[in-house]
Design an enzyme around this catalytic site. Sequence first.
Site, short mmCIF file in Angstrom:
data_model
loop_
_atom_site.label_atom_id
_atom_site.label_comp_id
_atom_site.label_asym_id
_atom_site.label_seq_id
_atom_site.Cartn_x
_atom_site.Cartn_y
_atom_site.Cartn_z
N ASN A 14 19.82 -10.09 2.04
CA ASN A 14 19.66 -9.15 3.16
C ASN A 14 18.40 -9.54 3.92
O ASN A 14 17.29 -9.27 3.46
CB ASN A 14 19.55 -7.72 2.61
CG ASN A 14 19.27 -6.71 3.71
OD1 ASN A 14 19.39 -7.01 4.90
ND2 ASN A 14 18.89 -5.49 3.31
N LYS A 16 17.27 -8.37 6.61
CA LYS A 16 16.68 -7.25 7.36
C LYS A 16 16.34 -7.72 8.78
O LYS A 16 17.08 -8.53 9.34
CB LYS A 16 15.47 -6.68 6.63
CG LYS A 16 15.78 -6.38 5.17
CD LYS A 16 14.76 -5.54 4.50
CE LYS A 16 15.08 -5.42 3.02
NZ LYS A 16 14.32 -4.42 2.34
N HIS A 103 22.36 1.38 3.42
CA HIS A 103 21.09 0.89 2.87
C HIS A 103 20.05 2.01 3.02
O HIS A 103 20.05 2.73 4.02
CB HIS A 103 20.65 -0.37 3.61
CG HIS A 103 19.52 -1.07 2.94
ND1 HIS A 103 18.22 -0.62 3.03
CD2 HIS A 103 19.48 -2.17 2.14
CE1 HIS A 103 17.44 -1.42 2.32
NE2 HIS A 103 18.18 -2.37 1.77
N GLU A 105 17.14 2.05 3.91
CA GLU A 105 16.35 2.00 5.16
C GLU A 105 17.12 2.63 6.32
O GLU A 105 16.52 3.11 7.28
CB GLU A 105 15.95 0.55 5.46
CG GLU A 105 14.84 0.09 4.51
CD GLU A 105 14.78 -1.40 4.23
OE1 GLU A 105 15.39 -2.18 4.98
OE2 GLU A 105 14.11 -1.78 3.26
N GLU A 171 20.26 0.31 -5.81
CA GLU A 171 18.93 -0.05 -5.34
C GLU A 171 18.01 1.17 -5.42
O GLU A 171 17.98 1.99 -4.49
CB GLU A 171 19.00 -0.51 -3.88
CG GLU A 171 19.93 -1.66 -3.65
CD GLU A 171 19.54 -2.43 -2.40
OE1 GLU A 171 19.15 -3.58 -2.53
OE2 GLU A 171 19.60 -1.85 -1.30
N GLY A 177 11.30 -3.66 -1.96
CA GLY A 177 10.16 -4.23 -1.24
C GLY A 177 8.81 -3.84 -1.82
O GLY A 177 7.79 -4.03 -1.19
N SER A 215 13.40 -5.75 -5.36
CA SER A 215 12.38 -6.72 -5.78
C SER A 215 12.91 -7.79 -6.74
O SER A 215 12.19 -8.26 -7.62
CB SER A 215 11.17 -6.01 -6.38
OG SER A 215 10.59 -5.14 -5.42
C1 PEP Z 1 16.99 -4.78 -0.08
O1 PEP Z 1 16.60 -4.75 1.07
O2 PEP Z 1 18.17 -4.45 -0.29
C2 PEP Z 1 16.09 -5.19 -1.14
C3 PEP Z 1 16.50 -5.09 -2.36
O3 PEP Z 1 14.86 -5.66 -0.77
P1 PEP Z 1 13.78 -6.40 -1.73
O4 PEP Z 1 14.54 -7.43 -2.53
O5 PEP Z 1 12.81 -7.01 -0.78
O6 PEP Z 1 13.19 -5.36 -2.60
#
Ligand code: PEP
Length: 255
Positions: A14, A16, A103, A105, A171, A177, A215
């Site tokens: 992803n 972003k 997601h 976000e 998640e 992040g 992460s």
């Molecule tokens: C994500 O955006 O779905 C995500 C898991 O980000 P990160 O791996 O940076 O934590």
Amino acid sequence: MDGSVWQQKWVIGNWKMNGRLQDNNALVHNLRTLPEMPRVCIGIAPPTVYLLQAFNAVQIVLDNPIRTCAQDVSRFAGKGAYTGEVSAEMLADVGVDIVLIGHSERSLYFNEKNDTQRHKIENVLKAGITPLLCVGESLEEREDGREKEAVAYQLSVLKGLPTKNFVVAYEPVWAIGTGKVATKEQIADMHEFIYREVLLLCGEGVNIRVLYGGSVNEKNAAEIFSVPHVDGALVGGASLKYESFSAIIRAAQEA
Ligand code: PEP
């Protein structure tokens, strides 16, 4: 997507709101040099404006198919006076195979809720694309012991959908992040719960993939893939660099 993907580990990057024409080409060019990874379903989710570029670039991949994924889709179907929106049909038209839905976000910055996600999933399915539903509890919900309640509520959008194929990314919001990764026990427990919930909501005999996200990087991927019911990873930050993303793909192949 063909039947074999339901046995593979999925590694979806992803991006972003990151990427530029030149950098995207360089990353895909490098991904093309990967040896064959038959046990992995690889996908990249660039910003909408770069989807066609990504689709064209992955067409010449020889050893590994790379799926073009979108990060979001309109809740409106077809076409019409919805300024700024991109429909599921448009995504299908430019070669998108998979769309991320819900997601965290999107909820955080755009106040997206279950009803919107349900419209999006329905539109995506009608367009012949696979939705990838993201679920996960906040830190507060985990600290209060309400993580399963929160995830069950988010999963309820899957009930009664006209499909046999379900892809969910677990998640935990506090792990996205932040560099904080859920423990193996937390992941195993929640992934088992998600499998059970999807079977309850959608019936036996469905295809399920449950990815972990939060992460994931080249150092922890192998350990995460060794957890039962972990069928892959949704990767944010570490998907932007070939070195880390390819190492995660290799770990999935070897899991
Ligand atoms: C994500 O955006 O779905 C995500 C898991 O980000 P990160 O791996 O940076 O934590």
